[in-house]
Design an enzyme around this catalytic site. Structure first.
Site, short mmCIF file in Angstrom:
data_model
loop_
_atom_site.label_atom_id
_atom_site.label_comp_id
_atom_site.label_asym_id
_atom_site.label_seq_id
_atom_site.Cartn_x
_atom_site.Cartn_y
_atom_site.Cartn_z
N GLU A 1 8.34 1.20 11.63
CA GLU A 1 9.46 2.15 11.46
C GLU A 1 8.81 3.53 11.46
OE1 GLU A 1 12.49 1.19 11.41
OE2 GLU A 1 12.38 -0.91 10.79
N GLU B 1 8.39 16.29 15.70
CA GLU B 1 8.95 16.02 14.38
C GLU B 1 8.29 16.96 13.38
OE1 GLU B 1 7.80 12.40 12.27
OE2 GLU B 1 9.89 12.12 11.69
N LYS C 1 0.88 -1.19 0.00
CA LYS C 1 0.00 0.00 0.00
C LYS C 1 0.90 1.22 0.00
CE LYS C 1 -2.03 2.96 2.15
NZ LYS C 1 -1.81 4.36 1.66
N GLY D 1 6.12 4.92 8.60
CA GLY D 1 5.30 6.13 8.57
C GLY D 1 5.33 6.80 9.92
N SER D 2 4.30 7.57 10.21
CA SER D 2 4.30 8.37 11.44
C SER D 2 4.05 7.51 12.67
CB SER D 2 3.23 9.45 11.33
OG SER D 2 1.97 8.84 11.23
N THR D 3 4.50 8.00 13.80
CA THR D 3 4.28 7.32 15.07
C THR D 3 2.79 7.23 15.38
OG1 THR D 3 6.44 7.92 15.92
CG2 THR D 3 4.72 7.53 17.56
N CYS E 1 13.09 10.54 7.94
CA CYS E 1 12.81 10.09 9.31
C CYS E 1 14.01 10.31 10.22
CB CYS E 1 12.40 8.62 9.30
SG CYS E 1 13.60 7.57 8.48
P1 NAD Z 1 1.77 8.46 7.59
O1 NAD Z 1 1.84 7.72 8.87
O2 NAD Z 1 0.79 9.55 7.46
O3 NAD Z 1 1.47 7.47 6.39
C1 NAD Z 1 2.27 6.34 6.13
C2 NAD Z 1 1.44 5.31 5.38
O4 NAD Z 1 0.41 4.87 6.25
C3 NAD Z 1 0.75 5.85 4.13
O5 NAD Z 1 0.74 4.84 3.14
C4 NAD Z 1 -0.66 6.11 4.62
O6 NAD Z 1 -1.63 6.06 3.61
C5 NAD Z 1 -0.84 4.97 5.60
N1 NAD Z 1 -1.88 5.21 6.62
C6 NAD Z 1 -2.24 6.40 7.15
N2 NAD Z 1 -3.23 6.22 8.03
C7 NAD Z 1 -3.50 4.88 8.07
C8 NAD Z 1 -4.41 4.07 8.79
N3 NAD Z 1 -5.27 4.60 9.65
N4 NAD Z 1 -4.40 2.74 8.57
C9 NAD Z 1 -3.52 2.19 7.70
N5 NAD Z 1 -2.65 2.91 6.98
C10 NAD Z 1 -2.63 4.24 7.17
O7 NAD Z 1 3.25 8.98 7.31
P2 NAD Z 1 3.77 9.80 6.07
O8 NAD Z 1 3.30 11.22 6.21
O9 NAD Z 1 3.48 9.08 4.80
O10 NAD Z 1 5.34 9.72 6.29
C11 NAD Z 1 6.01 10.54 7.18
C12 NAD Z 1 6.33 9.79 8.47
O11 NAD Z 1 7.02 8.60 8.16
C13 NAD Z 1 7.26 10.59 9.36
O12 NAD Z 1 6.81 10.49 10.70
C14 NAD Z 1 8.59 9.87 9.21
O13 NAD Z 1 9.47 10.01 10.28
C15 NAD Z 1 8.16 8.46 9.01
N6 NAD Z 1 9.20 7.67 8.35
C16 NAD Z 1 9.89 6.75 9.09
C17 NAD Z 1 10.91 6.00 8.51
C18 NAD Z 1 11.68 4.97 9.32
O14 NAD Z 1 12.35 4.15 8.72
N7 NAD Z 1 11.62 5.00 10.64
C19 NAD Z 1 11.22 6.19 7.16
C20 NAD Z 1 10.51 7.12 6.44
C21 NAD Z 1 9.49 7.86 7.04
#
Ligand code: NAD
Length: 501
Positions: free
Chosen positions: A269, A401, A193, A246-248, A304
Site C-alpha cells: 500500500e 507526492e 515493524k 509506506g512509500s512507493t 496517502c
Molecule cells: P516509508 O516507506 O519511509 O516507511 C514505511 C515503513 O517502511 C517504516 O516502518 C520504515 O521504517 C520501513 N522501511 C523503510 N525503509 C525500509 C527498508 N529498506 N526495508 C524495510 N523496511 C523499510 O514511508 P513513511 O514515510 O513511513 O510513510 C509515508 C508513505 O506512506 C507515503 O508515501 C504514503 O503515501 C504512504 N502511505 C500509504 C498508505 C496506503 O494505504 N496506500 C497509507 C499510509 C501511508
C-alpha cells in the site's frame, strides 16, 4: 493512568504527563532490549522535546522474532485454533483497546503530532477493524469444486505462516490494525515493524494482544529503522509475507528483497497524488470547498489518499478557489493536545524540510501561491494550509507526492481533459469527483485509474470496502473480507473416490 473522559486541553495535558512509555521490543512474549543495546530517539514534533529512547532492533532481533513466529505457527496453538476461538480472542483485544483508547490515541498524538481528536477517530477505526475481521473469520467457507462423482475437489483456505507487517507513521494504530487484524484472524504469526518515527502505540499494543490471550510468538513488535530491522525481515528466508504500507520507493525495494530471498508474497500500500475533480454541475460549491480543504489538510496532509490535486472546471474555478482558501482559514495548525485543534505538527524535521522545499519549488516554477507558504515559528514543526492555483501538469508540485498540507489547483475545459489530467500520474490510489449528472459520474468513474473513487464526498468509506491502489500506489487491499484473502493461501485437495460398489 486514569480512565475519566478527558475533555479539555488541560485534561489531555494532564493525561500526557501521567503516561508510562514502554520502550522495549516485544519478542517471544517478553520485553527485550537490542543485543547491541541500540536505542533511537523519538521526539514530540509539537514541542521538540524528547519523548523516549526506544529500542532499535536489528538483524539479531529480527532472526529471533522470526524463529519464535515460525515455532508458534508450527505448534498450531493459534494457526490451527478454530476460527470461532480466534474470533473470541480478537474481540477481547478490541475490548482492551477500547478500554485503553485515550492512552493509545495520546501515544500517537505525542509521537507524530496529529490532533488528539483525529487520533481518537483513528483508534475507533482501528478497533472497528479488529472487530470486523474477528467477526468475519468464522463466516468464510471453503469450496467444493464442481467435478464428476469419481472425485472430490476441495479448495481450502490456509494461513500463510509468518507475516511481517511494516507500517508507516501517519496513522500508526490504524495502519497497524488494517494489517494485523486480517493476518491474525486468518491464523498467521505476525511480526509488526512500526515506523521509527511512531513506535510507542505499537509497543503498548503488544501487552494488550498478550492480555487478550494471543499465544506466545504469534504477535511480536520490533521497533527500529527500515534499513536495519526492516531489511532483515524483508530478506529473511523464513518470512512468508511482507505486508507493507509506506512509500512507493521502499515498496519497490521490498519487491526486490523478495526476489533476492525466498519469493515471499509482498502486499504493498504505497503513495498517492490523488485528483479531486470538480465539474461545473456540482451541487453545492461551499460543501465541495469544505471537503476539498479537509481532503488535503486533514492529518497535516500526511495522508496517502490526500486530495492533493484539485482539478476544477475553469467556469467555476475562481469561485471555488475563493471558498477553499476561506475553508483553509479554519484549519490553522495548533497544539495537538487541544481538542479544538484541526491541524497538528509535521512528524519530524525531515518531513517539515521536505514540505517546505516543495513549497519553494512551487513558487519557483511559477504557480500562484494563494494561501499559507510560511511555516510558523518553532519550537513545534507547524506548516499552515498552503494553496497553489494556476498549477500546470508538468510542475513538480503537480507530479510528486509531497505528503504535507499543500494543495495544487488546476483548471480544465472538458470532461476528457479532466480525465486525462486526473490519470496523468504514476500513482492511482484515490480520486474524487463532484457532479450531479449520473451518466457523467459513471462514465468518469470507470475511466479513472484509481483504487477508490469518491463521488460527491472525499474519503467516505467503512470496513466493508476494500482499500488499496493501482499503478505505483500498490497491489494490496486492506479492509473488508478481501484483505483476509491476502493473508491466506488456497490449497487444492483432489480426492479419488471409489464410486463403484
Ligand atoms: P516509508 O516507506 O519511509 O516507511 C514505511 C515503513 O517502511 C517504516 O516502518 C520504515 O521504517 C520501513 N522501511 C523503510 N525503509 C525500509 C527498508 N529498506 N526495508 C524495510 N523496511 C523499510 O514511508 P513513511 O514515510 O513511513 O510513510 C509515508 C508513505 O506512506 C507515503 O508515501 C504514503 O503515501 C504512504 N502511505 C500509504 C498508505 C496506503 O494505504 N496506500 C497509507 C499510509 C501511508
Amino acid at each position: 493512568m486514569t480512565h475519566t473522559t478527558p475533555e479539555t486541553h488541560a485534561d489531555w495535558q494532564r493525561l500526557a504527563s501521567q503516561l508510562h512509555l514502554e520502550t522495549r521490543a516485544w519478542i517471544g512474549q517478553r520485553h527485550t532490549d537490542a543485543q547491541d543495546g541500540a536505542r533511537l530517539t523519538t521526539l514530540n514534533p509539537a514541542t521538540g522535546e524528547v519523548l523516549a529512547e526506544v529500542v532499535a532492533c536489528d538483524a539479531p532481533e529480527a532472526d529471533a522474532a522470526v524463529r519464535h513466529a515460525r515455532r508458534a505457527f508450527e505448534a498450531g496453538h493459534w494457526s490451527r485454533r478454530p476460527p470461532a476461538e480466534r474470533k473470541r480472542t480478537l474481540l477481547r483485544l478490541a475490548d482492551l483497546m477500547a478500554h485503553h483508547r485515550h492512552e493509545l490515541a495520546l501515544l500517537d498524538t505525542l509521537d507524530m503530532g496529529k490532533p488528539i481528536t483525529s487520533a481518537l477517530g483513528d483508534l475507533d477505526g482501528a478497533i472497528g477493524c479488529i472487530r470486523y475481521q474477528a467477526e468475519t473469520i468464522d463466516k468464510l467457507y471453503g469450496e467444493i469444486a464442481p467435478t464428476g462423482e469419481e472425485h472430490l475437489g476441495l479448495v481450502l483456505r490456509e494461513p500463510l505462516g509468518v507475516v511481517a507487517a511494516i507500517v508507516p507513521w501517519n496513522f500508526p494504530m490504524m495502519m497497524t490494525a488494517w494489517k494485523i487484524a486480517p493476518a491474525l484472524a486468518a491464523g498467521n504469526s505476525v511480526i509488526l515493524k512500526p515506523s521509527e518515527k511512531s513506535p510507542l502505540s505499537a509497543l503498548r499494543l503488544a501487552a494488550l494482544v498478550a492480555e487478550a490471550g494471543v499465544p506466545d510468538g504469534v504477535f511480536q513488535v520490533l521497533p527500529g529503522y527500515g534499513h536495519t530491522v526492516g531489511q532483515a525481515l524483508a530478506l529473511s528466508m523464513d518470512v512468508d509475507c511482507l505486508a507493507f504500507t509506506g512509500s512507493t520507493q521502499v515498496g519497490k525495494q521490498l519487491m526486490q528483497c523478495a526476489g533476492r530471498s525466498n519469493l515471499k508474497k509482498v502486499y504493498l500500500e504505497c503513495g498517492g497524488k490523488s485528483p479531486n475533480v470538480v465539474f461545473a454541475d456540482c451541487r453545492d460549491l461551499d460543501a465541495v470547498a469544505a471537503h476539498a480543504a479537509s481532503a488535503i489538510f486533514h492529518n497535516q496532509g500526511e495522508v496517502c489518499i490526500a486530495g492533493s490535486r484539485l482539478l476544477v472546471d475553469n467556469r467555476i474555478r475562481d469561485a471555488l478557489v475563493e471558498r477553499v482558501v476561506a475553508a483553509a482559514e479554519h484549519m490553522q495548525p495548533g497544539d495537538p493536545l487541544n481538542p479544538a485543534t484541526a491541524m497538528g505538527a509535521m512528524v519530524d524535521q525531515a518531513q517539515y524540510d521536505r514540505v517546505m522545499t516543495y513549497i519553494r519549488r512551487g513558487v519557483e516554477e511559477g504557480a500562484h501561491l494563494c494561501a499559507g507558504g510560511q511555516a510558523l515559528d518553532g519550537p513545534g514543526l507547524f506548516i499552515p494550509p498552503t494553496i497553489f492555483n494556476d498549477v500546470s501538469a508538468d510542475m513538480t508540485i503537480a507530479r510528486e507526492e509531497i505528503f504535507g498540507p499543500v494543495l495544487s489547483i488546476m483548471g480544465f475545459d472538458s470532461e476528457d481533459e479532466a480525465i486525462a489530467l486526473a490519470n496523468d500520474s504514476v500513482y492511482g490510489l484515490a480520486a474524487g469527483l463532484w457532479s450531479q449528472d449520473i451518466d457523467r459520474i459513471m462514465r468518469v468513474t470507470r475511466r479513472l485509474r484509481s483504487g477508490q473513487v469518491y463521488v460527491n464526498n472525499w474519503a467516505g468509506s467503512d470496513m466493508t470496502m476494500p482499500f488499496g491502489g493501482v499503478k505505483q500506489s500498490g497491489n494490496g487491499r486492506d479492509k473488508s473480507y478481501h484483505s483476509l484473502e491476502e493473508y491466506s493461501e488456497l490449497k487444492a485437495v483432489w480426492m479419488a473416490l471409489n464410486v463403484k460398489a
